[in-house]
Motif scaffolding. Structure first.
Motif, mmCIF file in Angstrom:
data_model
loop_
_atom_site.group_PDB
_atom_site.id
_atom_site.type_symbol
_atom_site.label_atom_id
_atom_site.label_comp_id
_atom_site.label_asym_id
_atom_site.label_seq_id
_atom_site.Cartn_x
_atom_site.Cartn_y
_atom_site.Cartn_z
ATOM 1 N N GLY A 145 0.832 -1.199 0.000
ATOM 2 C CA GLY A 145 0.000 0.000 0.000
ATOM 3 C C GLY A 145 0.866 1.248 0.000
ATOM 4 N N ALA A 146 0.355 2.299 -0.607
ATOM 5 C CA ALA A 146 1.042 3.593 -0.559
ATOM 6 C C ALA A 146 -0.008 4.676 -0.357
ATOM 7 C CB ALA A 146 1.819 3.835 -1.851
ATOM 8 N N ILE A 147 0.244 5.534 0.602
ATOM 9 C CA ILE A 147 -0.677 6.641 0.865
ATOM 10 C C ILE A 147 0.002 7.937 0.439
ATOM 11 C CG2 ILE A 147 -2.115 7.824 2.553
ATOM 12 C CD1 ILE A 147 -2.053 5.341 4.286
ATOM 13 N N ALA A 148 -0.546 8.554 -0.609
ATOM 14 C CA ALA A 148 -0.007 9.841 -1.063
ATOM 15 C C ALA A 148 -0.573 10.955 -0.176
ATOM 16 C CB ALA A 148 -0.380 10.075 -2.523
ATOM 17 N N THR A 149 0.088 12.089 -0.206
ATOM 18 C CA THR A 149 -0.273 13.264 0.621
ATOM 19 C C THR A 149 -0.492 12.876 2.088
ATOM 20 O OG1 THR A 149 -2.671 13.162 0.148
ATOM 21 C CG2 THR A 149 -1.319 14.507 -1.331
ATOM 22 N N ALA A 150 0.321 11.949 2.579
ATOM 23 C CA ALA A 150 0.140 11.459 3.952
ATOM 24 C C ALA A 150 0.548 12.488 5.006
ATOM 25 C CB ALA A 150 0.936 10.165 4.147
ATOM 26 N N PHE A 151 1.288 13.517 4.570
ATOM 27 C CA PHE A 151 1.759 14.530 5.528
ATOM 28 C C PHE A 151 1.228 15.922 5.198
ATOM 29 C CE2 PHE A 151 4.830 11.098 5.412
ATOM 30 C CZ PHE A 151 5.081 10.852 6.752
ATOM 31 N N GLY A 152 0.365 16.010 4.192
ATOM 32 C CA GLY A 152 -0.160 17.316 3.802
ATOM 33 C C GLY A 152 -0.521 17.279 2.334
ATOM 34 N N CYS A 153 -1.477 18.130 1.968
ATOM 35 C CA CYS A 153 -1.990 18.130 0.596
ATOM 36 C C CYS A 153 -1.813 19.523 -0.008
ATOM 37 C CB CYS A 153 -3.478 17.755 0.630
ATOM 38 S SG CYS A 153 -4.330 18.048 -0.934
ATOM 39 N N PHE A 155 -3.560 20.988 -2.081
ATOM 40 C CA PHE A 155 -4.850 21.665 -2.310
ATOM 41 C C PHE A 155 -5.600 21.925 -1.011
ATOM 42 C CE2 PHE A 155 -4.167 18.588 -5.830
ATOM 43 C CZ PHE A 155 -3.701 19.504 -6.754
ATOM 44 N N GLU A 156 -5.400 21.038 -0.019
ATOM 45 C CA GLU A 156 -6.196 21.124 1.211
ATOM 46 C C GLU A 156 -5.389 21.525 2.432
ATOM 47 O OE1 GLU A 156 -8.563 17.560 1.804
ATOM 48 O OE2 GLU A 156 -9.032 17.453 -0.336
ATOM 49 N N GLY A 157 -4.063 21.542 2.309
ATOM 50 C CA GLY A 157 -3.242 21.874 3.479
ATOM 51 C C GLY A 157 -3.072 20.670 4.381
ATOM 52 N N ASN A 158 -3.345 20.846 5.664
ATOM 53 C CA ASN A 158 -3.161 19.741 6.608
ATOM 54 C C ASN A 158 -4.074 18.569 6.275
ATOM 55 O OD1 ASN A 158 -1.141 20.805 8.281
ATOM 56 N ND2 ASN A 158 -2.642 22.083 9.356
ATOM 57 N N VAL A 159 -3.555 17.391 6.475
ATOM 58 C CA VAL A 159 -4.318 16.162 6.254
ATOM 59 C C VAL A 159 -4.443 15.472 7.612
ATOM 60 C CG1 VAL A 159 -4.120 13.842 5.267
ATOM 61 C CG2 VAL A 159 -3.643 15.850 3.848
ATOM 62 N N SER A 160 -5.647 15.098 7.972
ATOM 63 C CA SER A 160 -5.838 14.565 9.328
ATOM 64 C C SER A 160 -5.179 13.191 9.456
ATOM 65 C CB SER A 160 -7.330 14.491 9.683
ATOM 66 O OG SER A 160 -7.835 13.216 9.389
ATOM 67 N N VAL A 161 -4.590 12.988 10.614
ATOM 68 C CA VAL A 161 -3.937 11.694 10.877
ATOM 69 C C VAL A 161 -4.988 10.587 10.929
ATOM 70 C CG1 VAL A 161 -3.946 11.882 13.407
ATOM 71 C CG2 VAL A 161 -2.116 10.594 12.258
ATOM 72 N N ASP A 162 -6.229 10.938 11.264
ATOM 73 C CA ASP A 162 -7.307 9.935 11.271
ATOM 74 C C ASP A 162 -7.530 9.375 9.868
ATOM 75 O OD1 ASP A 162 -7.742 10.384 13.945
ATOM 76 O OD2 ASP A 162 -9.351 11.834 13.616
ATOM 77 N N ALA A 163 -7.511 10.274 8.879
ATOM 78 C CA ALA A 163 -7.728 9.831 7.495
ATOM 79 C C ALA A 163 -6.631 8.853 7.088
ATOM 80 C CB ALA A 163 -7.743 11.037 6.558
ATOM 81 N N VAL A 164 -5.395 9.157 7.480
ATOM 82 C CA VAL A 164 -4.267 8.287 7.127
ATOM 83 C C VAL A 164 -4.392 6.941 7.850
ATOM 84 C CG1 VAL A 164 -1.741 8.101 7.083
ATOM 85 C CG2 VAL A 164 -2.821 10.340 6.754
ATOM 86 N N ALA A 165 -4.780 6.992 9.120
ATOM 87 C CA ALA A 165 -4.916 5.760 9.909
ATOM 88 C C ALA A 165 -6.045 4.883 9.368
ATOM 89 C CB ALA A 165 -5.150 6.099 11.380
ATOM 90 N N ASP A 166 -7.144 5.501 8.933
ATOM 91 C CA ASP A 166 -8.258 4.719 8.369
ATOM 92 C C ASP A 166 -7.791 3.946 7.134
ATOM 93 O OD1 ASP A 166 -10.014 5.560 10.260
ATOM 94 O OD2 ASP A 166 -11.001 7.076 8.994
ATOM 95 N N ILE A 167 -7.036 4.631 6.278
ATOM 96 C CA ILE A 167 -6.555 3.970 5.061
ATOM 97 C C ILE A 167 -5.569 2.852 5.424
ATOM 98 C CG2 ILE A 167 -5.291 4.296 2.900
ATOM 99 C CD1 ILE A 167 -6.379 7.191 2.861
ATOM 100 N N ALA A 168 -4.737 3.103 6.420
ATOM 101 C CA ALA A 168 -3.775 2.070 6.849
ATOM 102 C C ALA A 168 -4.506 0.808 7.290
ATOM 103 C CB ALA A 168 -2.898 2.603 7.981
ATOM 104 N N ARG A 169 -5.598 0.985 8.043
ATOM 105 C CA ARG A 169 -6.381 -0.193 8.481
ATOM 106 C C ARG A 169 -6.945 -0.944 7.283
ATOM 107 N NH1 ARG A 169 -7.529 2.701 13.418
ATOM 108 N NH2 ARG A 169 -8.859 4.127 12.259
#
Ligand code: ZN
Length: 319
Positions: A145-153, A155-169
């Motif tokens: 798996g690879a999560i892009a914009t995992a540290f910021g986007c 277009f949107e700026g900060n990316v929530s760690v919850d969003a990253v954790a959900d994808i990791a699960r």
């Protein structure tokens, strides 16, 4: 800085220059040119490549030779681990026919970047992965798996760690063997690295993490140091710092493999790579692209690459 958990074992480096690096370069290399660069990297000890991407040749002309490139690398050396990005089932089928070891499924942690990148909602991307995971079952081809914009986007700026954790699960549920956190446009900082790595280890404790930093803002290796302090032992980099950022013309790309290997070697960590030979490979990459690349160790040489004393003028008054 205290680094109590710095890995004592070897550090895995995946060379992503042939994919992430070339994808964002204006110059399109032939398969033979790419192979000449790969040869220089193999001579430096590189055995793990993100070799290409099985995306639409129209979308990414630089990687239109995906199947040829896979075949060329296979002919060149046995024992390589070759991974390739795939955006959909068709891409996965092509990648498997071409003989990849790992298929990399990628999704952005931010909706706008995912829409720009693959024209889908994040949930749609994740749903599509289930079909690909079924396709891979029992074939021996691993799913990463690879999560892009995992540290910021961008277009949107900060990316929530919850969003990253959900994808990791979700990737853990799909049976992924590894998860790469992509700092797609160089927005990671050491505190964000700590936050995300800590949280993901809670969310998906059995999924080994790989950190993929870009040096867009000059702190790529500082982020690596933070990853090392947290015990992360897998990193992705591109030779010479090949690549760029499609949303910031002129910005630099991935952290440079030779710079990363130099840092790790000076820290006493085993990478299996030869820094001097990586510098030669970076030179080859620079020749092929027809421009200086942003990697830095290749300019000065490694720390103990000594200058000839009598070629340096005296009394220049430099501090
Ligand atoms: Zn990248």
């Amino acid at each position: 800085m205290s680094t109590p958990d710095v890995p004592r074992q070897g550090i895995h480096i995946t060379e992503v220059g042939l994919r992430d690096g070339l994808q964002n370069e204006a110059v399109v290399l032939s398969t033979d040119q790419k192979l000449s660069l790969a040869r220089a990297l193999m001579a430096a000890g590189v055995r793990e490549f993100e070799a290409t991407s099985f995306v639409s040749p129209r979308a990414v002309p630089a990687l239109a030779d995906a199947a040829d490139m896979m075949a060329a690398l296979r002919r060149e050396m046995s024992g390589l681990h070759l991974s390739a990005l795939v955006p959909n089932v068709r891409g996965a089928e092509r990648a498997m026919q071409a003989g990849v070891d790992s298929v990399v499924l990628f999704v952005s942690a931010s909706e706008s970047h995912n829409a720009k990148n693959v024209n889908r909602r994040v949930a749609e991307s994740l749903a599509g992965f289930e079909q690909i995971a079924r396709l891979l079952e029992g074939t021996g081809v691993a799913l990463r798996g690879a999560i892009a914009t995992a540290f910021g986007c961008p277009f949107e700026g900060n990316v929530s760690v919850d969003a990253v954790a959900d994808i990791a699960r979700r990737f853990a549920d799909l049976g992924a063997t590894h998860l790469s956190l992509g700092d797609t446009t160089g927005m990671a900082t050491p505190p964000l690295v700590t936050e995300r790595v800590t949280r993901l280890r809670d969310a998906a404790p059995d999924l080994p993490l790989t950190l993929h930093f870009h040096n867009t803002r000059g702190i790529g290796l500082a982020n690596v140091m933070q990853g090392l302090a947290l015990g992360v032992d897998r990193y992705e980099s591109s030779i010479g710092g090949l690549g760029g950022c499609p949303f910031a013309p002129g910005a630099s790309g991935n952290i440079a493999t030779e710079d990363l290997a130099y840092l790790l070697e000076e820290m006493g960590l085993e990478t299996g790579l030869d820094v001097e030979r990586l510098i030669e490979a970076a030179g080859r990459a620079s020749d092929l692209m027809g421009r200086p690349l942003p990697g830095q160790v290749s300019r000065a040489g490694a720390r103990l690459a000594l200058s000839a004393c009598d070629t340096v003028p005296t009394a220049r008054g430099e501090a």
